[in-house]
Design an enzyme around this catalytic site. Structure first.
Site, PDB file in Angstrom:
ATOM      1  N   ASP A 192      17.353  18.334   0.089  1.00 24.46           N
ATOM      2  CA  ASP A 192      16.264  18.291   1.505  1.00 24.46           C
ATOM      3  C   ASP A 192      16.928  19.414   2.411  1.00 24.46           C
ATOM      4  OD1 ASP A 192      14.944  16.237   0.071  1.00 24.46           O
ATOM      5  OD2 ASP A 192      15.570  14.865   1.892  1.00 24.46           O
TER       6      ASP A 192
ATOM      7  N   GLU B  72      18.212  22.167   2.014  1.00 28.89           N
ATOM      8  CA  GLU B  72      17.903  23.763   1.748  1.00 28.89           C
ATOM      9  C   GLU B  72      16.357  23.651   1.883  1.00 28.89           C
ATOM     10  OE1 GLU B  72      19.659  26.166   0.817  1.00 28.89           O
ATOM     11  OE2 GLU B  72      18.145  27.625  -0.078  1.00 28.89           O
TER      12      GLU B  72
ATOM     13  N   SER C 222     -18.510   2.184  -2.331  1.00 26.48           N
ATOM     14  CA  SER C 222     -17.444   1.084  -2.229  1.00 26.48           C
ATOM     15  C   SER C 222     -17.343   0.609  -3.504  1.00 26.48           C
ATOM     16  CB  SER C 222     -17.605  -0.074  -1.039  1.00 26.48           C
ATOM     17  OG  SER C 222     -19.215  -0.249  -1.291  1.00 26.48           O
ATOM     18  N   LEU C 223     -16.715  -0.453  -3.781  1.00 24.06           N
ATOM     19  CA  LEU C 223     -16.338  -1.099  -5.143  1.00 24.06           C
ATOM     20  C   LEU C 223     -16.968  -2.525  -5.183  1.00 24.06           C
ATOM     21  CD1 LEU C 223     -12.937   0.301  -6.029  1.00 24.06           C
ATOM     22  CD2 LEU C 223     -14.976   1.023  -7.187  1.00 24.06           C
TER      23      LEU C 223
ATOM     24  N   ARG D 272     -13.902   7.760   5.314  1.00 25.22           N
ATOM     25  CA  ARG D 272     -15.386   7.332   4.490  1.00 25.22           C
ATOM     26  C   ARG D 272     -16.339   7.021   5.482  1.00 25.22           C
ATOM     27  NH1 ARG D 272     -14.007   2.632   1.198  1.00 25.22           N
ATOM     28  NH2 ARG D 272     -14.349   3.659  -0.558  1.00 25.22           N
TER      29      ARG D 272
ATOM     30  N   LYS E 131      -5.171  -0.594  -7.081  1.00 28.86           N
ATOM     31  CA  LYS E 131      -5.929  -0.526  -5.864  1.00 28.86           C
ATOM     32  C   LYS E 131      -5.173  -0.587  -4.409  1.00 28.86           C
ATOM     33  CE  LYS E 131     -10.220  -1.699  -3.800  1.00 28.86           C
ATOM     34  NZ  LYS E 131      -9.800  -1.569  -2.362  1.00 28.86           N
TER      35      LYS E 131
ATOM     36  N   ASP F 151      14.702  22.575   4.136  1.00 26.14           N
ATOM     37  CA  ASP F 151      14.635  22.401   5.713  1.00 26.14           C
ATOM     38  C   ASP F 151      15.199  24.055   5.953  1.00 26.14           C
ATOM     39  OD1 ASP F 151      14.101  19.885   5.590  1.00 26.14           O
ATOM     40  OD2 ASP F 151      15.864  19.202   6.423  1.00 26.14           O
TER      41      ASP F 151
ATOM     42  N   GLU G  71      -6.794   7.870  -1.182  1.00 26.89           N
ATOM     43  CA  GLU G  71      -6.435   6.779  -0.414  1.00 26.89           C
ATOM     44  C   GLU G  71      -5.063   7.225   0.128  1.00 26.89           C
ATOM     45  OE1 GLU G  71      -8.460   4.102  -0.839  1.00 26.89           O
ATOM     46  OE2 GLU G  71      -7.703   2.692   0.408  1.00 26.89           O
TER      47      GLU G  71
HETATM   48  O1  I6G Z   1     -11.657   2.522  -2.673  1.00 23.70           O
HETATM   49  C1  I6G Z   1     -11.193   2.638  -3.639  1.00 23.70           C
HETATM   50  C2  I6G Z   1      -9.798   2.679  -4.252  1.00 23.70           C
HETATM   51  C3  I6G Z   1      -9.532   3.010  -5.257  1.00 23.70           C
HETATM   52  C4  I6G Z   1     -12.182   3.549  -4.754  1.00 23.70           C
HETATM   53  C5  I6G Z   1     -11.779   3.711  -5.831  1.00 23.70           C
HETATM   54  C6  I6G Z   1     -10.342   3.691  -6.210  1.00 23.70           C
HETATM   55  O2  I6G Z   1     -10.084   4.124  -7.516  1.00 23.70           O
HETATM   56  C7  I6G Z   1      -8.653   3.866  -7.788  1.00 23.70           C
HETATM   57  N1  I6G Z   1     -12.642   4.297  -6.771  1.00 23.70           N
HETATM   58  C8  I6G Z   1     -13.937   4.393  -6.369  1.00 23.70           C
HETATM   59  C9  I6G Z   1     -14.740   4.912  -7.428  1.00 23.70           C
HETATM   60  C10 I6G Z   1     -14.336   3.935  -5.227  1.00 23.70           C
HETATM   61  N2  I6G Z   1     -13.447   3.483  -4.338  1.00 23.70           N
HETATM   62  C11 I6G Z   1     -15.708   4.001  -4.700  1.00 23.70           C
END
Ligand code: I6G
Length: 690
Positions: A42, A44, A91-92, A151, A130, A46, A188
């Site tokens: 680290d 180096e 969303s899922l 989002r 997730k 920096d 994410e």
């Molecule tokens: O909100 C999410 C978190 C992780 C996701 C997702 C995900 O994939 C690892 N994948 C999709 C297709 C969507 N939301 C809509």
């Protein structure tokens, strides 16, 4: 642009140097964040960054938008602009049970078959953790970061470009070549668990706002108007999907698409896997759930996606959720319940910790009836009262905690919690110095609670590791006045031990043997065992390495102590105060007098120059004749670094019996695997004769 003048006046040499520095820093970022294989220390990194900063300060024309110095560029905004998602951020749907997962697979199969697709025995899915963070869309145009947005409602999000730029794992330009004209990558943003805990502990210390959970920490940090603030937040990112894309023939498989994102420098979660059918999904789910506590990121389940992206088209979406993916949720880590009362527990240093007694509630896979409220400031900050409905959080192996009050459910007559004026155990006064969050019993070792805690800590696995000296036994030893200080433990005899409850001849013999065994220790363990305020394992190790032995450490003044890496004025003052106390010196000398000893650090360092020096090692499975801690200790003495999870940085996996997922992962990554019995260094018989 202000600076030293027009571009033409910048010497070609400076221009070339700036380009080379940018290139090197970009490459090191890629190695660090994406490959997880840093090639320089680290310090180096920096230095390179500082050199570029200086060059850019001298010639402002050299500053480019993708320069790694330009992460925190913008001044605070007054609001967030809106961004329309050309491809909605969906969303899922969720599955909360195995039956719901099987039902999802059945629906997918049925739809594909009715569309005339050849499905085969089992559908292939990509299973990914997730993450519990905040979803963003990050847009690159011809390889350069263009913007990033939240989002929002899925159609319109907020422009958080200035904040996302401050996340070091987000490349300001893509690596590799053949970048699409437009690449919107979905990701994410999260705060790693260890960082979240560290952030909250520091916030509590300075009496600042804490975050309820890592998700709120990520979302809250992204929605800061001042990017300087976001830059201080330890955020990270994993990319998992696509939005608008132009100029790229996207691979037909989700897993290959992820691989390509990675080669462009977009960090993907290393724990994703291709699995077959619902059984494969479940095996992944269970394996991940078993590792949940050791993962450095918070997850609330697993996402399964049909691996074939062509089939995504066939399956389509319904009410803003894709039909080709599902989130299989883990049991909730937060629940609400009622606070029945608050009691104050006395810790090793006299700190009074308020403990919430709760209406039992099932959270994070266990029934919780007690949770910590940390300290008096936290009670004030939460404005929590007896009778309140509260949010309890239990994540991994962290002690359950009350993190929020559900204000609208406060009943009439909810009672405020009064700070104690006297120690609930010994009746001594309670002191709370101005500005401190923690109230303390001033009784010191007069207070039996503090004595018990000090002994418990002394005997604990990571300290002197006295097997069999548990809480119940310590209670009896202290209450019966057999033991006042840790040194008294080494005077215990068979007869005294056998007079205690639930202590037969064999147990007494075993405990005496364990006490005898504990005499042979290491200096870091001994220092940690003393229970000096703010000296945890890492500090104990740093002190031991710096001073080499106990005497020079005991003689060190605060200035000398502050020369130790990571020791600041507070820790230095605590160490000094500990060794300035005659009673503590007496105990230390008594322990040494009773045969507690350790190898001098000099000889440890000599043996460090072995094959093991600097090697990153993971241990898995059941070890015969050796505890995990003992193996770790031996390896560390040899100079190895023992870590808990297998990654590309791991040099060696040491296996015992029934090695599981870590072995699979090591094989997958081509990491060297050795069975423990093949290593004479870890064989107890061999060492004891040497
Ligand atoms: O909100 C999410 C978190 C992780 C996701 C997702 C995900 O994939 C690892 N994948 C999709 C297709 C969507 N939301 C809509």
């Amino acid at each position: 642009m202000a600076g030293s003048g027009a571009g033409a006046r910048v010497p070609a040499k400076a221009r070339r140097r700036a380009e080379a520095l940018r290139e090197q820093l970009h490459d090191h970022n890629y190695r660090y964040y994406v490959l997880d294989e840093p090639s320089i220390p680290d310090a180096e990194y920096d230095r390179l960054m500082q050199a570029l900063r200086e060059l850019e300060a001298e010639h402002r024309e050299l500053v480019t938008p993708d320069s790694p110095t330009q992460r925190v560029g913008a001044s605070p905004a007054t609001s967030f602009a809106e961004v329309s998602h050309a491809v909605p951020m969906q969303s899922l749907d969720n599955a909360f049970s195995i039956d719901e997962l099987r039902e999802f697979d059945r629906r997918v199969r049925q739809r594909l078959e009715s569309a005339g697709e050849e499905v085969g025995d089992a559908i292939e899915y990509t299973a990914e953790p997730k993450l519990d963070g905040a979803a963003v869309s990050v847009r690159y145009e011809n390889g350069m970061l263009a913007w990033a947005a939240t989002r929002g409602d899925g159609v319109t999000g907020e422009d958080v470009t200035h904040n996302v730029r401050t996340i070091k794992a987000v490349p300001l330009r893509l690596s590799g070549s053949d970048h699409p004209a437009v690449l919107e990558a979905r990701a994410e943003v999260f705060m790693p668990r260890a960082e979240f805990e560290r952030y909250n502990a520091a916030a509590r210390e300075r009496d600042d706002r804490t975050f309820v959970n890592p998700r709120n920490a990520a979302a809250g940090s992204l929605r800061q108007l001042d990017p300087q603030v976001t830059a201080q937040r330890p955020l990270d990112i994993f990319f998992f999907g696509l939005g608008e894309v132009d100029g790229w023939e996207v691979p037909d498989s989700q897993s290959r698409m992820l691989e390509q994102l990675r080669t462009w420098g977009l960090r993907t979660c290393p724990d994703h896997q291709r699995v077959k059918g619902p059984d494969g999904c479940l095996a992944y789910y269970e394996a991940l759930q078993a590792r949940r506590a050791e993962l450095d990121y918070e997850i609330d389940g697993v996402v399964y996606k049909v691996d074939s992206r062509r089939w995504h088209e066939v399956l389509g979406s319904v009410s803003r959720a894709p039909r080709w993916a599902i989130a299989h949720k883990f049991p909730a880590q937060e629940e609400i319940t009622v606070l029945k009362s608050v009691e104050f527990q006395v810790g090793r240093t006299g700190a009074l910790t308020p403990v919430a007694r709760l209406e039992p509630v099932f959270v994070g896979g266990v029934t919780v009836s007690n949770a910590t409220l940390h300290n008096l400031d936290e009670i004030e900050r939460l404005d929590v009262r007896v009778g309140d409905t509260v949010v309890v959080r239990r994540a991994g192996d962290v002690i359950p905690q009350v993190v929020q009050v559900v204000a609208e459910r406060r009943p009439k007559g909810a009672r405020r919690i009064k700070p104690p004026t006297h120690c609930p155990v010994c009746g001594s006064d309670v002191a709370r110095p101005a500005g401190e969050a923690v109230a303390r019993c001033v009784g010191g070792l007069y207070c039996s609670a503090q004595r018990k805690e000090a002994l418990r800590h002394f005997a604990s696995r990571r300290a002197m590791d006295i097997d069999g000296l548990g809480t119940r036994l310590i209670e009896q030893l202290v209450d019966g006045e057999f033991v006042k200080t840790p040194a008294d433990l080494y005077d215990l005899d068979q007869q005294t031990l056998m007079s205690l409850e639930r202590m037969g001849e064999k147990s007494a013999e075993n405990l005496l043997a364990a006490l005898d065994h504990s005499r042979e220790t290491t200096l870091p363990r001994f220092l940690f065992a003393l229970g000096i305020r703010s000296v945890g394992e890492a500090t104990a190790k740093a002190l031991a390495e710096h001073f080499g032995d106990l005497e020079p450490l005991m003689a060190a003044d605060e200035e000398a102590l502050e020369e130790v890496p990571d020791v600041g004025p507070i820790v230095a003052a605590h160490v000094r105060a500990f060794f300035a106390e005659p009673h503590n010196l007496e105990v230390v000398r008594a322990l040494v007098g009773k045969g507690v000893r350790w190898p001098s650090i000099g000889s440890v360092q000599a043996s460090v120059k072995s094959w093991w020096s600097g090697k990153r090692v993971v241990i898995t499975g059941t070890l015969d004749g050796l505890t995990r801690e003992e193996a770790k200790d031996k390896l560390e003495r040899l100079g190895a670094k023992v870590t808990t999870s297998v990654s590309q940085k791991t040099d060696l996996l040491i296996t015992g019996k029934d090695a599981g997922s870590k072995l699979d992962k090591a094989k997958e990554l081509g990491i060297r695997v050795v069975e423990i019995h093949e290593l004479p260094e870890l064989n107890p018989q061999i060492e004891s004769t040497s």
